[in-house]
Design an enzyme around this catalytic site. Structure first.
Site, PDB file in Angstrom:
ATOM      1  N   GLY A  46     -39.886 -52.407  12.008  1.00  0.00           N
ATOM      2  CA  GLY A  46     -39.437 -53.669  12.526  1.00  0.00           C
ATOM      3  C   GLY A  46     -38.580 -54.857  11.772  1.00  0.00           C
ATOM      4  N   SER A  47     -38.381 -55.976  11.774  1.00  0.00           N
ATOM      5  CA  SER A  47     -37.068 -56.294  11.358  1.00  0.00           C
ATOM      6  C   SER A  47     -37.380 -56.236   9.781  1.00  0.00           C
ATOM      7  CB  SER A  47     -38.135 -57.781  11.014  1.00  0.00           C
ATOM      8  OG  SER A  47     -38.589 -58.200  10.056  1.00  0.00           O
ATOM      9  N   CYS A  56     -32.951 -50.546  18.310  1.00  0.00           N
ATOM     10  CA  CYS A  56     -32.370 -50.657  17.172  1.00  0.00           C
ATOM     11  C   CYS A  56     -31.172 -49.852  16.200  1.00  0.00           C
ATOM     12  CB  CYS A  56     -33.445 -50.054  15.241  1.00  0.00           C
ATOM     13  SG  CYS A  56     -34.503 -48.717  16.213  1.00  0.00           S
ATOM     14  N   GLU A  98     -38.221 -48.917   9.147  1.00  0.00           N
ATOM     15  CA  GLU A  98     -36.941 -48.517   9.723  1.00  0.00           C
ATOM     16  C   GLU A  98     -36.397 -49.794  10.234  1.00  0.00           C
ATOM     17  OE1 GLU A  98     -35.305 -48.788  12.714  1.00  0.00           O
ATOM     18  OE2 GLU A  98     -36.289 -46.957  13.888  1.00  0.00           O
ATOM     19  N   GLU A 115     -27.886 -58.440  13.241  1.00  0.00           N
ATOM     20  CA  GLU A 115     -28.619 -57.861  14.082  1.00  0.00           C
ATOM     21  C   GLU A 115     -29.073 -58.433  15.705  1.00  0.00           C
ATOM     22  OE1 GLU A 115     -32.150 -55.606  14.082  1.00  0.00           O
ATOM     23  OE2 GLU A 115     -31.262 -54.186  14.812  1.00  0.00           O
TER      24      GLU A 115
HETATM   25  P1  NAP Z   1     -41.050 -57.818  12.758  1.00  0.00           P
HETATM   26  O1  NAP Z   1     -41.749 -59.472  12.834  1.00  0.00           O
HETATM   27  O2  NAP Z   1     -40.733 -57.531  11.658  1.00  0.00           O
HETATM   28  O3  NAP Z   1     -42.539 -57.271  13.897  1.00  0.00           O
HETATM   29  C1  NAP Z   1     -42.906 -55.638  13.456  1.00  0.00           C
HETATM   30  C2  NAP Z   1     -44.345 -55.656  13.131  1.00  0.00           C
HETATM   31  O4  NAP Z   1     -44.781 -56.560  12.169  1.00  0.00           O
HETATM   32  C3  NAP Z   1     -45.387 -56.126  14.687  1.00  0.00           C
HETATM   33  O5  NAP Z   1     -45.920 -55.429  14.868  1.00  0.00           O
HETATM   34  C4  NAP Z   1     -45.857 -57.472  13.784  1.00  0.00           C
HETATM   35  O6  NAP Z   1     -46.609 -57.872  13.698  1.00  0.00           O
HETATM   36  C5  NAP Z   1     -45.656 -56.309  12.339  1.00  0.00           C
HETATM   37  N1  NAP Z   1     -45.744 -57.707  10.740  1.00  0.00           N
HETATM   38  C6  NAP Z   1     -45.214 -59.110  10.867  1.00  0.00           C
HETATM   39  N2  NAP Z   1     -45.339 -59.294   9.496  1.00  0.00           N
HETATM   40  C7  NAP Z   1     -45.984 -58.865   8.792  1.00  0.00           C
HETATM   41  C8  NAP Z   1     -46.539 -58.300   7.647  1.00  0.00           C
HETATM   42  N3  NAP Z   1     -46.429 -59.454   6.739  1.00  0.00           N
HETATM   43  N4  NAP Z   1     -46.977 -57.897   7.136  1.00  0.00           N
HETATM   44  C9  NAP Z   1     -47.557 -56.319   8.052  1.00  0.00           C
HETATM   45  N5  NAP Z   1     -46.796 -56.514   9.121  1.00  0.00           N
HETATM   46  C10 NAP Z   1     -46.313 -57.064   9.895  1.00  0.00           C
HETATM   47  O7  NAP Z   1     -40.479 -58.151  14.041  1.00  0.00           O
HETATM   48  P2  NAP Z   1     -39.768 -59.274  15.211  1.00  0.00           P
HETATM   49  O8  NAP Z   1     -40.280 -60.673  14.202  1.00  0.00           O
HETATM   50  O9  NAP Z   1     -41.240 -58.816  16.146  1.00  0.00           O
HETATM   51  O10 NAP Z   1     -38.798 -59.305  15.429  1.00  0.00           O
HETATM   52  C11 NAP Z   1     -37.591 -59.867  14.584  1.00  0.00           C
HETATM   53  C12 NAP Z   1     -36.805 -59.143  14.545  1.00  0.00           C
HETATM   54  O11 NAP Z   1     -37.066 -57.895  14.773  1.00  0.00           O
HETATM   55  C13 NAP Z   1     -35.683 -58.781  15.702  1.00  0.00           C
HETATM   56  O12 NAP Z   1     -34.660 -59.844  16.155  1.00  0.00           O
HETATM   57  C14 NAP Z   1     -35.301 -57.557  15.603  1.00  0.00           C
HETATM   58  O13 NAP Z   1     -33.856 -57.730  14.805  1.00  0.00           O
HETATM   59  C15 NAP Z   1     -36.089 -56.270  14.634  1.00  0.00           C
HETATM   60  N6  NAP Z   1     -36.370 -55.475  15.360  1.00  0.00           N
HETATM   61  C16 NAP Z   1     -36.392 -54.387  14.592  1.00  0.00           C
HETATM   62  C17 NAP Z   1     -37.010 -53.418  15.572  1.00  0.00           C
HETATM   63  C18 NAP Z   1     -36.624 -51.606  15.444  1.00  0.00           C
HETATM   64  O14 NAP Z   1     -36.681 -51.059  15.853  1.00  0.00           O
HETATM   65  N7  NAP Z   1     -35.869 -51.757  14.364  1.00  0.00           N
HETATM   66  C19 NAP Z   1     -37.779 -53.485  16.060  1.00  0.00           C
HETATM   67  C20 NAP Z   1     -38.542 -54.896  16.701  1.00  0.00           C
HETATM   68  C21 NAP Z   1     -37.643 -55.754  16.537  1.00  0.00           C
HETATM   69  P3  NAP Z   1     -46.484 -58.788  14.827  1.00  0.00           P
HETATM   70  O15 NAP Z   1     -46.343 -58.666  16.083  1.00  0.00           O
HETATM   71  O16 NAP Z   1     -48.593 -59.762  14.907  1.00  0.00           O
HETATM   72  O17 NAP Z   1     -46.233 -59.852  14.443  1.00  0.00           O
END
Ligand code: NAP
Ligand code: MG
Length: 503
Positions: free
Chosen positions: A240-241, A299, A263, A396
């Site tokens: 994720g982020s 990503c 990742e 990104e």
């Molecule tokens: P995110 O907040 O990092 O979410 C990814 C996952 O983490 C989701 O399942 C989310 O749950 C969970 N999560 C969020 N906060 C958490 C915490 N404190 N503890 C444990 N798990 C937690 O990503 P996003 O807000 O959806 O996207 C934001 C940015 O992330 C994008 O703009 C992009 O730059 C990046 N991103 C990267 C990838 C990659 O493949 N590396 C994929 C997606 C996004 P919830 O869905 O319930 O919030």
């Protein structure tokens, strides 16, 4: 709330969708009774409600996984492998439904959703086939000892995945964990839980014992955070982020020092050298696939395109022409290349970046606007700029937006390519083997693609350098994430062996 609902695809067929939290091979509502809406991003309509777990449900899921661990970790690896192979067969049987679920819930073109499920099946089979190859070593430390190592599982793994590859990442995470004898609680992104829930019922059908694989639906900030601080979780795997990646390192430090793999995305360079003129169409197709595949929500997307000066004008004009010809719209239309962005917040972020790029002074070559008024559709967009400090070059964006600029020498493009805190992937296009090797050696990235891009393969490790994270998915390297090494040193008693009359 009933724990299954009937959902109709735009193509007319219906299927039964579980909506509960999957613990001990059963679906159940959240203890609080809370639910959340799941949205179709190409229409903005609610598809269904699903249960929304909180800390109590996390405790139940972790306890189930913890109980299952004792027997599962002792199960013969061959038996674990057979179950994973069976799961792959069931996913293959239901591949059409699973791909359609991801198109419906994520907005990706159905052809890419089908590619995801194909990759998932290959990946599960590859991982199942590794069951007898995850070995320790014997170490020669003189004839006085037998010294050997073995790889042992860690315990319960807490896994958190994002919304861009819902079912593929589910499989990438659970398979290496369970083949090595761990048990799992996986939390999909709140926006895209449907394919993971659907596939969880196949876990039961395949014959996995209760508690080995659990799927928890709930908010990251609440249930996710509680899970990744849980004292019974020994390993965290997160995609994720960067922002949440940092928080996860802190939650591990503040709880029980869970082993971590993360990742966290990237800003990958994709470089074109002068000598590819004879295959310019092929190269442009690869650049397009590099950035616009999966709506740019990748990503490792090749979002920074660098083209050598001798071929720059030709590449730009072909790239613009081909980008304009991409079919955008209903993900279920078989000719559509580009569907809708997956979630509203990301859609807004991408549009904000486009406005920022325009204000900063980058020139729009193609795209740059929202499409329509319903659904999160954005035109595939390319900015031209030679200012490496603009936010559209540095940060990104995670959407269908690339930048393109001109370079002259290898040193110059290497300096630009590596001038990033990310280091997930990179690409280059050339016919010259010397250039390919020199540039591959000097790029600071976990993956280098030469004359191809976004070319993921189940036995090839994938993961980041620098702030793109650490740990690897796929390949044999993924097993390092899910095992710990035990060294056994047995002292050999010469005298005893030589005592007359003993043997
Ligand atoms: P995110 O907040 O990092 O979410 C990814 C996952 O983490 C989701 O399942 C989310 O749950 C969970 N999560 C969020 N906060 C958490 C915490 N404190 N503890 C444990 N798990 C937690 O990503 P996003 O807000 O959806 O996207 C934001 C940015 O992330 C994008 O703009 C992009 O730059 C990046 N991103 C990267 C990838 C990659 O493949 N590396 C994929 C997606 C996004 P919830 O869905 O319930 O919030
Ligand atoms: Mg977030």
């Amino acid at each position: 709330m009933s724990d299954t609902v009937t959902i109709k695809f735009p193509t007319g067929e219906s299927y039964k969708q579980p909506t509960g939290i999957f613990i001990n091979n059963e679906f159940r509502p959240a203890q609080s009774g809370e639910t959340s809406d799941v949205i179709n991003p190409s229409t903005e309509e609610v598809i269904t409600k699903v249960s929304k777990g909180n800390s109590k449900d996390v405790d139940d899921a972790v306890n189930a996984a913890d109980e299952a661990f004792h027997e599962w970790s002792q199960t013969e690896p061959y038996q674990r492998s057979l179950l994973l192979l069976k799961l792959a067969d069931l996913i293959e049987r239901d591949q059409d439904i699973i791909a359609k679920i991801d198109s419906l819930n994520n907005g990706k073109a159905l052809k890419w959703a089908k590619t995801d499920v194909g990759l998932l099946i290959r990946s599960l089979r590859s991982t199942a086939g590794a069951y007898d190859k995850i070995n320790g070593r014997t170490i020669d430390t003189s004839n006085d000892y037998l010294t050997y190592t073995k790889r042992e599982p860690l315990g319960v793994c807490g896994q958190v995945i994002p919304w861009n590859f819902p079912i593929l990442m589910w499989g990438w995470k659970i398979a290496p964990a369970v083949i090595t004898g761990n048990t799992v609680v996986l939390k999909p992104a709140s926006a895209t839980p449907l394919s993971a829930l659907y596939t969880s019922q196949l876990v039961k059908e395949a014959g996995f014992p209760p508690g080995v694989i659990n799927t928890l639906i709930g908010s990251g900030r609440d249930a996710g955070d509680h899970m990744l601080r849980h004292p019974k979780i020994r390993k965290t795997a997160f995609t994720g982020s960067t922002e949440i990646g940092r928080e996860i390192l802190i939650s591990s430090g503040e709880s029980n020092l869970k082993k971590i793999s993360v990742e966290l995305g990237g800003k990958s360079p994709n470089i074109v050298f002068n000598d590819v003129e004879s295959k310019i169409d092929q190269v442009v197709d690869s650049l397009i696939f590099g950035i616009f595949y999966n709506n740019g929500e990748v990503c490792c997307a090749g979002s920074r395109i660098y083209v050598q000066s001798g071929i720059y004008d030709k590449i730009v004009s072909k790239l613009v022409e081909k980008t304009k010809s991409l079919k955008i719209g209903d993900p279920f239309d078989k000719d559509v290349f580009h569907g809708s962005q997956a979630i509203k917040s990301q859609f807004d972020t991408v549009l904000d970046y486009i406005e920022k790029g325009k204000k900063e002074g980058a020139k729009i070559l193609v795209g740059g606007e929202r499409i329509g008024k319903k659904g999160y559709f954005i035109q595939p967009t390319i900015f031209e700029t030679d200012n490496e400090d603009y936010s559209v070059v540095k940060e990104e964006i995670f959407g269908p937006v690339a930048t393109i600029s001109k370079f002259t020498t290898v040193d110059e493009v290497i300096q630009k390519a590596n001038d990033s805190e990310f280091g997930l992937a990179s690409g280059l296009h050339t016919n010259d083997l010397n250039v390919a090797l020199e540039v591959s050696n000097r790029l600071q990235a976990g993956t280098v693609w030469v004359n191809t891009f976004n070319d993921l393969q189940e036995s090839t490790p994938f993961g980041g350098y620098k702030q793109s994270g650490f740990g690897r998915e796929m390949g044999t390297e993924v097993f390092d994430n899910y095992t710990q090494v035990k060294s056994v040193r047995i002292k050999f008693d010469h005298k005893n062996a030589l005592t007359e009359g003993k043997v």
